[in-house]
Scaffold this motif. Structure first.
Motif, mmCIF file in Angstrom:
data_model
loop_
_atom_site.group_PDB
_atom_site.id
_atom_site.type_symbol
_atom_site.label_atom_id
_atom_site.label_comp_id
_atom_site.label_asym_id
_atom_site.label_seq_id
_atom_site.Cartn_x
_atom_site.Cartn_y
_atom_site.Cartn_z
ATOM 1 N N SER A 181 50.614 68.017 5.036
ATOM 2 C CA SER A 181 50.285 68.733 6.073
ATOM 3 C C SER A 181 51.046 68.218 7.426
ATOM 4 N N ASN A 185 47.069 72.199 16.125
ATOM 5 C CA ASN A 185 48.164 72.496 15.754
ATOM 6 C C ASN A 185 48.742 72.256 13.993
ATOM 7 N N PHE A 186 47.753 72.418 13.435
ATOM 8 C CA PHE A 186 47.700 71.840 12.067
ATOM 9 C C PHE A 186 48.188 72.688 11.108
ATOM 10 N N HIS A 187 49.239 72.516 10.347
ATOM 11 C CA HIS A 187 49.996 73.089 9.394
ATOM 12 C C HIS A 187 49.641 72.875 7.779
ATOM 13 N N GLU A 237 44.628 81.152 7.897
ATOM 14 C CA GLU A 237 44.322 80.886 9.291
ATOM 15 C C GLU A 237 43.143 81.052 9.821
ATOM 16 N N GLY A 264 50.917 68.186 11.967
ATOM 17 C CA GLY A 264 49.966 68.510 13.049
ATOM 18 C C GLY A 264 49.117 67.200 13.476
ATOM 19 N N ASP A 320 43.547 75.123 14.826
ATOM 20 C CA ASP A 320 42.781 74.508 15.257
ATOM 21 C C ASP A 320 41.389 74.421 15.185
ATOM 22 N N PRO A 339 49.310 77.896 12.216
ATOM 23 C CA PRO A 339 48.624 76.452 12.504
ATOM 24 C C PRO A 339 47.131 76.815 12.599
#
Length: 505
Positions: free
Chosen positions: A308, A265-267, A474, A310, A276, A274
């Motif tokens: 960032s 869930n990294f932004h 993404e 997440g 992954d 997000p």
């Protein structure tokens, strides 16, 4: 048939006892695109400097339109019609597109002032002729790297050039931008312009060039029509030997290692989707995608260089607060995209660059003895195969491939768990590339986890055990095993997305 526009006749150049070029015969005629190939240090740059008047030959001469050229500098060769687009940009960010294109050749009013209307009109006409969609009034500092490259090309072509020399012109271009450049080259060739094309990317040489000249150790080892060559024969002429398989064998079971990097869930930005991803010990994972897809931005955020949100787990431990210093301490090391801008201390020695992030490593009681850096660097030089006479020399004296080896060796001194490598072979010749690939595979076999970004699809396909294809910031799809092909990556990377264009193609 008319003679060549530009030629080297028995051209030699020595710097003191060091002979860089020896009896070079080279020519380019109207309508030709001649690829100038060779490893870093082969003499390509010296030849270009001789052809444009920056250097004076030790023997032999440069010929222009069938007569010896009397140039004493690049200004005269440019006036004659020899234009160069260098790998390092010369545009000025504070000036507009039009001002950059006509810098030093601005149209003037009868009072000697710059005629702004004529400047814009001329720039608009030139850009339209080249099918470059840029506003002449836009400040160059606001442009993308690819658009700055187009300004460089327009600047080189503002006069009636007969020969255009392009030095690694696609290094910063996406696939679409590269095809646009090739269309410009084909159009200008059809009008009778000649090209000298310098690139380490063999695929594009075979796509855009009509002829090939190969230089090794200052001597022309091979030349002829591009139809007479294969990739392997060009490589053999460049390095003096058959390289065999460029890429070492991949891991037999890339998922056998423990999870090193787990991203959930990294932004990268608040308005971006997000991400992954996982990277395991012993595998090389690729980040592929078109320029602008978000690869470098994701890597910098993972490294803590940009904001960032997440979860980032390293060997099972959550890293809630990350910055580059903290990542280095934890075992995440990054090789940045531009070694000259973000990696090297160009005015410092090879030894100082080796030890930059671990200055006291191996010393006792916080006291660094005299010669400690040189001693360490000499050991690393041998271990990593860096070609340099003495580690006290400035690192700017090394070839691109050897500079890259120094940076990798410096990263490894920090005992990393994860290496993030952004364009690890950019500007590196094919022989040095093969060595870098072997080094990276050996590191993976030792249990290191590697995350590699590359714009060269053959590199992603040949090197990586798994590939995440990015599109519009993404991860669009993950590829494994036999599914990792250039066609699959391009299809995924170039597909339209539901977020911007409706259902993905």
């Amino acid at each position: 048939m008319a003679g060549p526009f530009l030629a080297a006749r028995g051209l030699s150049k020595s710097f003191g006892p060091n002979q860089v070029l020896n009896n070079i015969e080279f020519a380019v005629s109207g309508g030709q695109a001649v690829a100038l190939c060779g490893e870093n240090g082969a003499g390509k740059s010296t030849l270009i400097k001789l052809l444009t008047g920056l250097y004076t030959p030790t023997s032999g001469h440069v010929e222009f339109d069938g007569a010896p050229a009397k140039w004493t500098g690049p200004r005269q060769s440019l006036a004659a019609g020899i234009a160069v687009v260098h790998q390092e940009f010369s545009v000025l960010g504070a000036l507009s597109v039009a001002e950059n294109i006509y810098l030093g050749a601005e149209p003037r009013t009868r009072f000697g002032l710059i005629d702004r209307k004529a400047l814009k009109r001329q720039a608009t006409t030139l850009l339209a002729d080249l099918k470059i969609t840029l506003d002449p009034d836009t400040l160059v500092e606001t442009l993308s790297v690819a658009d700055k490259q187009m300004v460089e090309i327009a600047k080189a072509l503002r006069a009636d050039a007969k020969v255009l020399i392009l030095d690694e012109p696609t290094a910063v271009l996406s696939q679409n931008e590269t095809q646009h450049l090739f269309a410009i080259i084909h159009d200008l060739r059809a009008r009778g312009m000649g090209f000298i094309y310098v690139s380490h990317r063999l695929d594009e040489i075979f796509e855009v060039c009509t002829d090939i000249t190969v230089i090794k150790d200052g001597v022309v080892t091979s030349k002829g029509p591009v139809s007479d060559y294969t990739h392997d024969s060009v490589i053999a002429a460049m390095v003096g030997r058959e390289l065999g398989d460029l890429f070492p064998p991949k891991a037999s079971d890339p998922n056998a290692g423990a999870l090193v990097l787990g991203v959930r869930n990294f932004h990268v930005g608040s308005d971006l989707p997000p991400v992954d991803l996982d990277v395991r010990a012993g595998e090389i994972v690729g980040l592929a995608g078109l320029v602008g897809s978000g690869r470098t931005e994701l890597a910098l955020a993972l490294y803590g260089a940009t904001p960032s949100t997440g979860e980032v787990h390293l060997s099972g431990e959550l890293m809630p607060h990350r910055d580059p210093a903290g990542c280095i301490d934890a075992g995440i090391l990054m090789l940045t995209e531009s070694r000259k801008d973000d990696g090297l201390f160009l005015n410092s020695s090879v030894a100082r660059n080796f030890a930059a992030t671990t200055p006291g490593f191996g010393a006792h009681h916080n006291a660094i003895p005299p010669g400690h850096e040189d001693t360490r660097a000499a050991v690393l030089k041998e271990r990593r195969g860096v070609v340099v006479d003495h580690v006290g020399l400035p690192i700017s004296a090394l070839s691109g491939g050897n500079q890259q080896k120094v940076l990798v060796a410096r990263l490894l001194e920090n005992r990393p768990k994860l290496l993030i490598l952004d364009e690890p072979t950019r500007g590196v010749d094919v022989g040095a590339k093969a060595e870098i690939y072997k080094t990276l595979r050996a590191l993976a076999q030792e249990g290191l986890a590697l995350l590699v970004i590359s714009s060269e699809l053959i590199e992603i396909v040949g090197l990586c055990d798994r590939v995440y294809v990015m599109r519009d910031n993404e991860i669009a799809q993950e590829l494994r095993g036999a599914d990792i092909t250039e066609e699959a990556i391009i299809t995924i990377a170039a597909a339209e997305t539901s977020r911007h264009h409706g259902v993905a193609a």
